[in-house]
Motif scaffolding. Structure first.
Motif, PDB file in Angstrom:
ATOM      1  N   SER A   1       0.842  -1.195   0.000  1.00  0.00           N
ATOM      2  CA  SER A   1       0.000   0.000   0.000  1.00  0.00           C
ATOM      3  C   SER A   1       0.881   1.251   0.000  1.00  0.00           C
ATOM      4  O   SER A   1       2.066   1.208   0.370  1.00  0.00           O
ATOM      5  CB  SER A   1      -0.900   0.007   1.229  1.00  0.00           C
ATOM      6  OG  SER A   1      -0.116   0.157   2.409  1.00  0.00           O
TER       7      SER A   1
ATOM      8  N   ARG B   1       0.550   3.681   1.999  1.00  0.00           N
ATOM      9  CA  ARG B   1       0.849   3.930   3.418  1.00  0.00           C
ATOM     10  C   ARG B   1       2.063   3.121   3.872  1.00  0.00           C
ATOM     11  O   ARG B   1       2.939   3.623   4.573  1.00  0.00           O
ATOM     12  CB  ARG B   1      -0.383   3.569   4.257  1.00  0.00           C
ATOM     13  CG  ARG B   1      -0.219   3.837   5.753  1.00  0.00           C
ATOM     14  CD  ARG B   1      -1.563   3.753   6.453  1.00  0.00           C
ATOM     15  NE  ARG B   1      -1.442   3.988   7.872  1.00  0.00           N
ATOM     16  CZ  ARG B   1      -1.355   3.027   8.797  1.00  0.00           C
ATOM     17  NH1 ARG B   1      -1.411   1.766   8.421  1.00  0.00           N
ATOM     18  NH2 ARG B   1      -1.251   3.321  10.068  1.00  0.00           N
ATOM     19  N   LYS B   2       2.116   1.840   3.448  1.00  0.00           N
ATOM     20  CA  LYS B   2       3.250   0.985   3.807  1.00  0.00           C
ATOM     21  C   LYS B   2       4.534   1.515   3.182  1.00  0.00           C
ATOM     22  O   LYS B   2       5.599   1.506   3.819  1.00  0.00           O
ATOM     23  CB  LYS B   2       2.980  -0.446   3.324  1.00  0.00           C
ATOM     24  CG  LYS B   2       4.147  -1.409   3.532  1.00  0.00           C
ATOM     25  CD  LYS B   2       4.453  -1.628   4.998  1.00  0.00           C
ATOM     26  CE  LYS B   2       5.536  -2.670   5.180  1.00  0.00           C
ATOM     27  NZ  LYS B   2       5.896  -2.842   6.613  1.00  0.00           N
TER      28      LYS B   2
ATOM     29  N   HIS C   1       5.338   4.654   2.511  1.00  0.00           N
ATOM     30  CA  HIS C   1       5.826   5.798   3.286  1.00  0.00           C
ATOM     31  C   HIS C   1       6.354   5.354   4.659  1.00  0.00           C
ATOM     32  O   HIS C   1       7.330   5.924   5.167  1.00  0.00           O
ATOM     33  CB  HIS C   1       4.713   6.832   3.440  1.00  0.00           C
ATOM     34  CG  HIS C   1       4.384   7.547   2.164  1.00  0.00           C
ATOM     35  ND1 HIS C   1       5.319   8.223   1.421  1.00  0.00           N
ATOM     36  CD2 HIS C   1       3.202   7.684   1.492  1.00  0.00           C
ATOM     37  CE1 HIS C   1       4.753   8.759   0.349  1.00  0.00           C
ATOM     38  NE2 HIS C   1       3.462   8.442   0.368  1.00  0.00           N
ATOM     39  N   GLN C   2       5.739   4.337   5.246  1.00  0.00           N
ATOM     40  CA  GLN C   2       6.209   3.835   6.532  1.00  0.00           C
ATOM     41  C   GLN C   2       7.625   3.274   6.447  1.00  0.00           C
ATOM     42  O   GLN C   2       8.405   3.377   7.394  1.00  0.00           O
ATOM     43  CB  GLN C   2       5.254   2.756   7.058  1.00  0.00           C
ATOM     44  CG  GLN C   2       3.938   3.304   7.599  1.00  0.00           C
ATOM     45  CD  GLN C   2       2.995   2.195   8.045  1.00  0.00           C
ATOM     46  OE1 GLN C   2       3.111   1.051   7.606  1.00  0.00           O
ATOM     47  NE2 GLN C   2       2.042   2.548   8.894  1.00  0.00           N
TER      48      GLN C   2
END
Length: 326
Positions: free
Chosen positions: A246, A248-249, A251-252
């Motif tokens: 994802s 989000r993943k 950027h994490q």
């Protein structure tokens, strides 16, 4: 990059050429076609192609062809001159692999290991395409727990380590013939660590060092970004989709580093500009350079370049020319 294909050959010559080409790119093999594909009207017919390139001590090859059985038996082992293991990532089709009394089914997205110092068999039951990585055993087997027992075992992307290793293999292959020596050394180390992490896992998946795994995935993503900026923008959505994670993943993954994903992309652009200036043999238009590497305009290039390199790109070029002439 080396390239072989049967496409332009007369049908009667195709199978003989295929046998020689695949052995050259792979290892001594005895290829055999299923009876249904060896018709009397075209006994020598075989469509297929191989592209291969070295990446340091590792050799990568993308191979595609028709249904067939590849045997690496005792006589082929005797003719094998390299102590290597093959990491075969199936991109299309299915392969049934056998070695040391084990049988594995390798579906598209899975990979498996096969030791060329021992007999093995690869049964491709439909049209197939495989990315095969030939690795010296001295580089890979010391990293794997019970390496003798991990050949002919299918590693699926449902295993997090295998998923990342497969994505990294594909990313390295995309730029295999355009890597600088320093990149090759770092990339090979990261890639082998990922493969060993996956291959060293038990069926219940051993606990791995998640921090190390994230670092290796970032390395694969950074290599992908460095290649893709040549084609334009590299939005987070595109990169996340390429690595099947994802946004989000994605950027994490960069939260524990000094640079965010966006700043990593920008750093790649600046390094590409600097590489262009280092290789320039005549005056370079800075506006052209800015457009080539995806900057909004010259002032944007000047601002970002000075932040990262401590000088304007025009000053960087001037210093390089002065240094080269002195």
């Amino acid at each position: 990059m080396e390239h072989w294909t049967t496409e332009d050959l007369p049908v009667p010559d195709q199978f003989g050429y295929w046998r020689d080409a695949i052995c050259d790119a792979f290892t001594p093999l005895f290829p055999r076609r299923p009876a249904a594909h060896a018709t009397a009207s075209s006994p020598g017919g075989m469509t297929g192609w191989v592209r291969a390139a070295p990446v340091g001590s590792i050799r990568l090859a993308e191979i595609a062809s028709e249904p067939q059985l590849h045997l690496h038996g005792r006589s082929e082992v005797a003719r094998t001159t390299e102590d290597v293991t093959f990491v075969n990532l199936v991109l299309e089709g299915t392969c049934v692999g056998r070695q040391a009394g084990r049988t594995c089914v390798v579906n598209a997205g899975d990979f498996a290991l096969f030791d060329a110092t021992r007999p093995f068999g690869l049964d491709y039951r439909s049209t197939w395409r495989v990315l095969s990585m030939k690795v010296p055993n001295g580089m890979l087997t010391p990293l794997i727990t019970d390496s003798d027992g991990r050949t002919a075992v299918s590693f699926s992307p449902t295993n997090a380590s295998a998923h990342v290793a497969s994505a990294a293999m594909s990313a390295v292959w995309q730029r295999a013939d355009r890597m600088e020596r320093a990149d090759v050394l770092a990339t090979n180390s990261a890639l082998l660590t990922l493969i060993a992490s996956a291959a060293g896992s038990s069926e219940n998946e051993r606990t791995c060092d998640s921090r190390s795994l994230r670092a290796e995935m970032r390395a694969a993503i950074n290599a992908y970004v460095a290649e893709q900026i040549r084609c334009g923008s590299v939005p987070a959505e595109q990169t996340a989709r390429r690595f099947s994670i994802s946004v989000r993943k994605l950027h994490q993954l960069y939260e524990e580093t000094e640079l965010s994903y966006a700043r990593t992309v920008m750093k790649s652009r600046v390094e590409a500009c600097a590489a262009d200036l280092d290789s320039a043999t005549r005056p370079t238009s800075m506006s052209t350079l800015a457009a080539r590497w995806g900057f909004a305009d010259l002032s944007h290039l000047n601002r970002v370049f000075r932040t990262q390199k401590g000088c304007l790109p025009s000053e960087y070029l001037s210093r390089r020319i002065t240094s080269a002439s002195s």
